[in-house]
Design a protein around this motif. Structure first.
Motif, mmCIF file in Angstrom:
data_model
loop_
_atom_site.group_PDB
_atom_site.id
_atom_site.type_symbol
_atom_site.label_atom_id
_atom_site.label_comp_id
_atom_site.label_asym_id
_atom_site.label_seq_id
_atom_site.Cartn_x
_atom_site.Cartn_y
_atom_site.Cartn_z
ATOM 1 N N CYS A 103 9.206 66.359 -60.480
ATOM 2 C CA CYS A 103 10.581 66.235 -60.607
ATOM 3 C C CYS A 103 10.955 67.628 -61.522
ATOM 4 C CB CYS A 103 11.280 65.036 -61.169
ATOM 5 S SG CYS A 103 11.358 63.365 -59.868
ATOM 6 N N ALA A 104 10.310 67.722 -62.424
ATOM 7 C CA ALA A 104 10.582 68.748 -63.470
ATOM 8 C C ALA A 104 10.332 70.131 -62.691
ATOM 9 C CB ALA A 104 9.760 68.614 -64.755
ATOM 10 N N LEU A 105 9.545 70.346 -62.002
ATOM 11 C CA LEU A 105 9.094 71.592 -61.426
ATOM 12 C C LEU A 105 10.490 71.961 -60.372
ATOM 13 C CD1 LEU A 105 7.108 73.870 -61.009
ATOM 14 C CD2 LEU A 105 6.115 72.396 -58.849
ATOM 15 N N LEU A 106 10.742 70.855 -59.414
ATOM 16 C CA LEU A 106 12.048 71.095 -58.734
ATOM 17 C C LEU A 106 13.177 71.255 -59.650
ATOM 18 C CD1 LEU A 106 13.341 71.029 -56.018
ATOM 19 C CD2 LEU A 106 13.568 68.746 -55.933
ATOM 20 N N SER A 107 13.445 70.550 -60.638
ATOM 21 C CA SER A 107 14.699 70.770 -61.664
ATOM 22 C C SER A 107 14.847 72.089 -62.073
ATOM 23 C CB SER A 107 14.506 69.631 -62.810
ATOM 24 O OG SER A 107 13.681 70.418 -63.828
ATOM 25 N N CYS A 108 13.653 72.929 -62.233
ATOM 26 C CA CYS A 108 14.006 74.443 -62.562
ATOM 27 C C CYS A 108 14.913 75.050 -61.482
ATOM 28 C CB CYS A 108 12.763 75.237 -62.683
ATOM 29 S SG CYS A 108 11.531 74.455 -64.103
ATOM 30 N N TRP A 109 14.838 74.920 -60.393
ATOM 31 C CA TRP A 109 15.523 75.608 -59.331
ATOM 32 C C TRP A 109 16.895 74.872 -59.147
ATOM 33 C CZ3 TRP A 109 10.231 75.599 -58.245
ATOM 34 C CH2 TRP A 109 9.638 76.580 -57.896
ATOM 35 N N LEU A 110 16.911 73.679 -59.251
ATOM 36 C CA LEU A 110 18.318 73.046 -59.278
ATOM 37 C C LEU A 110 19.289 73.293 -60.125
ATOM 38 C CD1 LEU A 110 17.278 69.153 -58.426
ATOM 39 C CD2 LEU A 110 17.797 71.256 -56.813
ATOM 40 N N ALA B 296 17.650 81.597 -55.399
ATOM 41 C CA ALA B 296 18.681 81.153 -56.251
ATOM 42 C C ALA B 296 19.272 82.224 -57.394
ATOM 43 C CB ALA B 296 17.448 80.324 -57.343
ATOM 44 N N PHE B 297 18.690 83.585 -57.470
ATOM 45 C CA PHE B 297 19.396 84.213 -58.181
ATOM 46 C C PHE B 297 20.143 85.129 -57.405
ATOM 47 C CE2 PHE B 297 15.740 84.090 -61.261
ATOM 48 C CZ PHE B 297 16.313 83.899 -62.190
ATOM 49 N N ASP B 298 19.864 85.503 -56.178
ATOM 50 C CA ASP B 298 20.673 86.382 -55.230
ATOM 51 C C ASP B 298 20.403 86.317 -53.855
ATOM 52 O OD1 ASP B 298 22.204 88.487 -54.175
ATOM 53 O OD2 ASP B 298 21.216 90.125 -55.425
ATOM 54 N N PRO B 299 21.043 85.053 -53.416
ATOM 55 C CA PRO B 299 21.036 84.911 -51.734
ATOM 56 C C PRO B 299 21.413 86.154 -50.933
ATOM 57 C CG PRO B 299 22.063 83.128 -53.064
ATOM 58 C CD PRO B 299 22.242 84.270 -53.825
ATOM 59 N N THR B 300 22.392 86.866 -51.313
ATOM 60 C CA THR B 300 22.486 88.000 -50.495
ATOM 61 C C THR B 300 21.320 89.113 -50.357
ATOM 62 O OG1 THR B 300 25.077 88.021 -51.198
ATOM 63 C CG2 THR B 300 24.423 90.009 -50.193
ATOM 64 N N HIS B 301 20.884 89.170 -51.407
ATOM 65 C CA HIS B 301 19.708 90.334 -51.380
ATOM 66 C C HIS B 301 18.500 89.556 -50.739
ATOM 67 C CE1 HIS B 301 16.730 93.189 -52.785
ATOM 68 N NE2 HIS B 301 16.023 92.353 -53.073
ATOM 69 N N ALA B 302 18.287 88.227 -50.840
ATOM 70 C CA ALA B 302 17.429 87.283 -49.996
ATOM 71 C C ALA B 302 17.579 87.776 -48.428
ATOM 72 C CB ALA B 302 17.274 86.197 -50.525
ATOM 73 N N HIS B 303 18.896 87.499 -48.084
ATOM 74 C CA HIS B 303 18.921 87.636 -46.741
ATOM 75 C C HIS B 303 18.753 89.319 -46.337
ATOM 76 C CE1 HIS B 303 20.995 87.092 -42.865
ATOM 77 N NE2 HIS B 303 21.991 88.250 -43.070
ATOM 78 N N ALA B 304 19.094 90.319 -47.234
ATOM 79 C CA ALA B 304 18.980 91.583 -46.883
ATOM 80 C C ALA B 304 17.504 91.936 -46.466
ATOM 81 C CB ALA B 304 19.607 92.667 -47.990
ATOM 82 N N ILE B 305 16.520 91.267 -47.216
ATOM 83 C CA ILE B 305 15.223 91.948 -47.130
ATOM 84 C C ILE B 305 14.561 90.850 -46.099
ATOM 85 C CG2 ILE B 305 14.960 92.291 -49.467
ATOM 86 C CD1 ILE B 305 13.547 89.834 -50.196
ATOM 87 N N GLY B 306 15.248 89.868 -45.385
ATOM 88 C CA GLY B 306 14.651 89.221 -44.148
ATOM 89 C C GLY B 306 14.465 87.785 -44.347
ATOM 90 N N LEU B 307 14.767 87.303 -45.627
ATOM 91 C CA LEU B 307 14.844 85.780 -45.749
ATOM 92 C C LEU B 307 16.119 85.218 -45.337
ATOM 93 C CD1 LEU B 307 13.393 85.750 -49.342
ATOM 94 C CD2 LEU B 307 12.282 85.643 -47.461
ATOM 95 N N HIS B 308 15.793 83.775 -44.935
ATOM 96 C CA HIS B 308 16.967 83.133 -44.416
ATOM 97 C C HIS B 308 17.332 81.911 -45.498
ATOM 98 C CE1 HIS B 308 16.042 84.706 -40.463
ATOM 99 N NE2 HIS B 308 14.783 84.498 -40.756
ATOM 100 N N PRO B 309 18.439 82.451 -46.264
ATOM 101 C CA PRO B 309 19.000 81.683 -47.284
ATOM 102 C C PRO B 309 19.471 80.195 -47.044
ATOM 103 C CG PRO B 309 20.106 83.693 -47.259
ATOM 104 C CD PRO B 309 19.055 83.517 -46.129
ATOM 105 N N ARG B 310 20.010 80.094 -45.661
ATOM 106 C CA ARG B 310 20.215 78.624 -45.560
ATOM 107 C C ARG B 310 19.032 77.881 -45.089
ATOM 108 N NH1 ARG B 310 25.404 77.308 -43.108
ATOM 109 N NH2 ARG B 310 26.569 79.090 -43.222
ATOM 110 N N LEU B 311 17.940 78.505 -44.558
ATOM 111 C CA LEU B 311 16.900 77.859 -44.357
ATOM 112 C C LEU B 311 16.127 77.263 -45.607
ATOM 113 C CD1 LEU B 311 14.458 76.827 -42.442
ATOM 114 C CD2 LEU B 311 13.420 78.865 -42.264
ATOM 115 N N LEU B 312 16.223 78.271 -46.575
ATOM 116 C CA LEU B 312 15.662 78.026 -47.841
ATOM 117 C C LEU B 312 16.336 76.822 -48.644
ATOM 118 C CD1 LEU B 312 14.949 81.541 -49.143
ATOM 119 C CD2 LEU B 312 13.086 79.853 -48.169
ATOM 120 N N GLY B 313 17.685 77.030 -48.248
ATOM 121 C CA GLY B 313 18.424 75.962 -48.942
ATOM 122 C C GLY B 313 18.005 74.490 -48.461
#
Length: 301
Positions: A30-37, A162-179
């Protein structure tokens, strides 16, 4: 009784050994996940999903299906309903979250209230840490291992999201999927913590450790170490305190986490209230001295 006896005496009982193992596993994951939450600002979403899984867990319990299956199904359903209400009406997200999670939580309470009297599901709501069986501990360990492994393997992607979803999308990641993955892990983690503290207090274990670590460091990598460490210590302290004071185990663990947060809030070396007040006073005194010296040198000239 010497300190060693105080430490070893509770472990002479099998139920205490299982309770300690469960508390440590649940607290760490729970603590590990809480960092991102905490970083994303999903505290309210964590509250929503942790409560919304109640009907799924209750139904899974009644039909003999794995708890995780029911939890994930209703966790995804809750997120989908929140998004639908938010996107198709004038209701804002915070109100949509409140509507959906309270309705699903009430549905879970209704299901629990109408089950046969010989089936006791109140431990889902309030937790039953001292009643964890070997089978329960195995299920908790498996779910926690899955969540832990995914968080560690995908930690860079989740952090960038968590820090920048726009940049994550720009480098090929899928923010919706990660969420979506994070929300699925949130549902599974809620099941892990159910046995320890119940649905009502799960959100505390999902938020307090990350928030405490956030006050103690400015580096996310350190947060990922501090939060589980703080949660593990609080699990041990809370469980042992409940044993010797004869109090409820789950709430005592949460109280220990709350006390840790209060200490970090007040005495944290960087962000603590007292430290920041002292630093502000020192800066004010320094500024006053500088102005006084400048005036003195100006008058001499």
């Amino acid at each position: 009784m010497n300190p060693l006896d105080l430490l070893l005496d509770p472990l002479g009982y099998d139920f205490m050994t299982r309770a300690l193992a469960t508390a440590l596993v649940a607290s760490v994951v729970c603590a590990l996940l809480s960092c991102w939450l905490v970083l994303i600002g999903w505290s309210l979403m964590g509250d929503a999903v942790s409560h919304a899984v109640l009907p799924g867990v209750a139904i899974a319990y009644l039909v003999g299906a794995p708890f995780a299956l029911g939890a994930v199904v209703f966790g995804v359903l809750a997120v989908a309903l929140i998004g639908a209400v938010r996107d198709t009406s004038r209701v804002k997200e915070d109100a949509a979250i409140g509507i959906v999670f309270t309705t699903l939580f009430a549905l879970g309470l209704v299901i629990i209230s109408v089950v046969p009297s010989q089936t006791d599901l109140t431990h889902i709501i309030f937790g039953n840490l001292l009643g964890v069986s070997s089978a329960d501990l195995l299920q908790i360990a498996v779910l926690a291992a899955i969540v832990f492994a995914v968080l560690i393997v995908k930690r860079r992607d989740f952090t960038l999201f968590a820090f920048d979803p726009t940049h994550a999308h720009a480098i090929g990641l899928h923010p919706r999927l990660l969420g979506a993955i994070l929300l699925g892990l949130l549902a599974m983690t809620s099941v892990v913590a159910l046995q320890a503290v119940g649905v009502i207090l799960v959100v505390a274990m999902l938020i307090i450790p990350g928030a405490t670590a956030y006050l103690l460091t400015d580096r996310f990598g350190r947060m990922l170490v501090l939060a589980p460490a703080i949660a593990a210590v609080c699990a041990v302290v809370g469980l042992y305190t409940s044993y010797y004071l004869d109090t409820a185990s789950g709430p005592m663990i949460v109280l220990a986490q709350g006390a840790a947060f209060a200490l970090a809030y007040l005495f944290g070396p960087c962000q603590g209230l007292i430290a920041t007040r002292l630093l502000a006073r020192r800066r004010a005194r320094s500024a006053t001295r500088s102005r006084t010296r400048a005036r003195g040198s100006g008058s001499v000239a």
